[in-house]
Design an enzyme around this catalytic site. Structure first.
Site, PDB file in Angstrom:
ATOM      1  N   GLY A  16      16.868  21.628  90.451  1.00 13.85           N
ATOM      2  CA  GLY A  16      17.162  20.588  89.412  1.00 13.85           C
ATOM      3  C   GLY A  16      16.148  19.503  90.034  1.00 13.85           C
ATOM      4  N   CYS A  17      16.662  18.047  89.633  1.00 15.50           N
ATOM      5  CA  CYS A  17      16.187  16.882  90.535  1.00 15.50           C
ATOM      6  C   CYS A  17      16.262  17.088  91.922  1.00 15.50           C
ATOM      7  CB  CYS A  17      16.611  15.694  89.702  1.00 15.50           C
ATOM      8  SG  CYS A  17      16.206  14.277  90.711  1.00 15.50           S
TER       9      CYS A  17
END
Length: 182
Positions: A16-17
């Site tokens: 993800g981020c």
């Protein structure tokens, strides 16, 4: 590419981020560096703007350099499976797109074997199939400077940090964890 001192190893992880992934690994003893960046796509020298289009082919990743005498690859991977949901394709929470895919980019055949065994072991903890991309590492491009150590610098000032990263750090039991001097 970050410098890899003799006796150290490297791996690039996408969950993800990259701010979230970096915040987790920056708290673990034995991790010498955790650098946010991009890998896995054909575009040379991608920027954050390129990545955000979802068409560059790159994933947001954190390139780790670690001392296997203090933290081994298996432990690095154990944290990886706990720190995100590897069963969701191209998304983590509200972060959606191929750039947010779950990915492990390995640097040796030995590391690939460890990744494969770790994935098989981790699958037992999930009801749905793990969709993590596993691939040999390609060129790693460090992200822009303002992305580096983002949570450490902006944790109390940024809404995303307070709403997404801080709860993740707390859930993992890392909120009061400080790395010892390397």
């Amino acid at each position: 590419m970050p410098n890899v001192p003799e006796g150290h190893e490297q791996i690039s992880l996408g969950g993800g981020c990259f701010w979230c992934v970096e915040a987790v690994y920056n708290r673990l003893d034995g991790v010498k560096s955790a650098v946010s960046g991009y890998t896995g796509g054909p575009l040379k020298n991608p920027t954050y703007a390129d990545i955000c289009t979802g068409t560059s082919g790159h994933a947001e990743v954190v390139h780790l350099v670690y001392d296997p005498e203090k933290i081994n690859t298996e432990t690095i991977l154990d944290w990886f499976w706990k720190a995100h949901d590897p069963t969701t394709l191209n998304r983590q929470g509200n972060d959606v797109g191929t750039q947010y895919r779950s990915a492990i980019y390995y640097y040796s055949d030995e590391q690939k074997s460890l990744v494969d065994a770790s994935l098989k072991k981790a699958q037992k903890d999930f009801k749905t199939p793990i969709v993590t991309e596993v691939a040999k590492a390609s060129t790693f491009y460090p992200a822009e400077i303002y992305h580096q150590d983002y949570y450490c610098i902006n944790g109390n000032k940024n809404g995303y940090c307070r709403a997404v990263i801080a709860p993740k750090i707390k859930k993992l039991g890392l909120e009061n964890k400080e790395k010892s001097a390397e």
